[in-house]
Design an enzyme around this catalytic site. Structure first.
Site, PDB file in Angstrom:
ATOM      1  N   ASP A  33      48.171  43.202  43.580  1.00 40.95           N
ATOM      2  CA  ASP A  33      48.418  42.743  42.214  1.00 40.95           C
ATOM      3  C   ASP A  33      49.024  43.889  41.409  1.00 40.95           C
ATOM      4  OD1 ASP A  33      47.107  40.239  40.345  1.00 40.95           O
ATOM      5  OD2 ASP A  33      47.747  42.053  39.287  1.00 40.95           O
ATOM      6  N   ASN A  91      42.647  30.861  39.970  1.00 43.02           N
ATOM      7  CA  ASN A  91      42.867  30.327  38.624  1.00 43.02           C
ATOM      8  C   ASN A  91      43.771  29.109  38.746  1.00 43.02           C
ATOM      9  OD1 ASN A  91      41.386  32.395  37.341  1.00 43.02           O
ATOM     10  ND2 ASN A  91      43.143  33.772  37.464  1.00 43.02           N
ATOM     11  N   HIS A 104      47.995  30.749  44.338  1.00 42.90           N
ATOM     12  CA  HIS A 104      47.597  32.049  44.880  1.00 42.90           C
ATOM     13  C   HIS A 104      46.099  32.206  44.723  1.00 42.90           C
ATOM     14  CE1 HIS A 104      48.579  32.533  40.605  1.00 42.90           C
ATOM     15  NE2 HIS A 104      47.601  33.442  40.545  1.00 42.90           N
ATOM     16  N   HIS A 106      43.188  35.410  44.388  1.00 44.65           N
ATOM     17  CA  HIS A 106      42.967  36.836  44.185  1.00 44.65           C
ATOM     18  C   HIS A 106      41.801  37.257  45.080  1.00 44.65           C
ATOM     19  CE1 HIS A 106      44.961  37.056  40.035  1.00 44.65           C
ATOM     20  NE2 HIS A 106      44.824  35.749  40.215  1.00 44.65           N
TER      21      HIS A 106
HETATM   22  P1  DGP Z   1      46.932  34.251  37.552  1.00 40.49           P
HETATM   23  O1  DGP Z   1      46.394  34.406  36.159  1.00 40.49           O
HETATM   24  O2  DGP Z   1      45.862  33.834  38.504  1.00 40.49           O
HETATM   25  O3  DGP Z   1      48.160  33.358  37.603  1.00 40.49           O
HETATM   26  O4  DGP Z   1      47.349  35.715  38.007  1.00 40.49           O
HETATM   27  C1  DGP Z   1      48.652  36.147  38.235  1.00 40.49           C
HETATM   28  C2  DGP Z   1      48.579  37.560  38.724  1.00 40.49           C
HETATM   29  O5  DGP Z   1      49.844  37.942  39.178  1.00 40.49           O
HETATM   30  C3  DGP Z   1      48.166  38.590  37.648  1.00 40.49           C
HETATM   31  O6  DGP Z   1      46.927  39.198  38.043  1.00 40.49           O
HETATM   32  C4  DGP Z   1      49.284  39.616  37.661  1.00 40.49           C
HETATM   33  C5  DGP Z   1      50.032  39.303  38.916  1.00 40.49           C
HETATM   34  N1  DGP Z   1      51.468  39.499  38.825  1.00 40.49           N
HETATM   35  C6  DGP Z   1      52.306  38.973  37.893  1.00 40.49           C
HETATM   36  N2  DGP Z   1      53.571  39.364  38.125  1.00 40.49           N
HETATM   37  C7  DGP Z   1      53.528  40.140  39.245  1.00 40.49           C
HETATM   38  C8  DGP Z   1      54.528  40.830  39.988  1.00 40.49           C
HETATM   39  O7  DGP Z   1      55.716  40.807  39.693  1.00 40.49           O
HETATM   40  N3  DGP Z   1      54.097  41.528  41.078  1.00 40.49           N
HETATM   41  C9  DGP Z   1      52.783  41.582  41.444  1.00 40.49           C
HETATM   42  N4  DGP Z   1      52.480  42.314  42.517  1.00 40.49           N
HETATM   43  N5  DGP Z   1      51.823  40.929  40.770  1.00 40.49           N
HETATM   44  C10 DGP Z   1      52.198  40.225  39.683  1.00 40.49           C
END
Ligand code: DGP
Length: 120
Positions: A33, A91, A104, A106
């Protein structure tokens, strides 16, 4: 909700945005993340176009759903967090706080993750 092929995880899957991959195979991509909330914070996404867990659980073949979660478990073991334990979060939708509309989960571990939900 229809799948938006320009969401950020779709771009990551197409290689348009770099990521810190911890596992990739024909079904899933797992990467760190960008804004880690724990020493280990990895996202696991299916390569198929599913908006959310709701979408995935309803529309993906049961075999693919089972395979996805078997892989999540294996990735957590490979990350070294299965022994002490970890939290899996999916989520889902607006009330679930989902920001990226590509299903996705986490994996959070490497320390005690704390209370499940902060009461407001
Ligand atoms: P959610 O709220 O469950 O949709 O979480 C989305 C997650 O994705 C958040 O913890 C940050 C992560 N995230 C957003 N953009 C990027 C990205 O460009 N690269 C990575 N590695 N993570 C990202």
């Amino acid at each position: 909700m229809s799948y938006d092929p320009n969401n950020i995880f779709a771009k990551i899957l197409r290689g348009e945005i770099p990521n810190d991959t911890v596992h990739e195979d024909e079904d899933v991509l797992a990467f760190r993340d960008i804004n880690p909330q724990a020493p280990v914070h990895v996202l696991v996404i299916p390569k198929g176009e599913y908006v959310s867990l709701d979408d995935f659980a309803r529309d993906a073949p049961a075999e693919a759903v089972g395979r996805f979660f078997a892989k999540v478990g294996q990735i957590a073991r490979d990350l070294g967090v299965a022994g002490e334990g970890y939290r899996l979060i999916a989520n889902t939708g607006r009330h679930g706080g989902q920001e990226v509309p590509h299903f996705h989960v986490h994996i959070l571990g490497g320390r005690s993750i704390g209370p499940m939900v902060v009461k407001r």
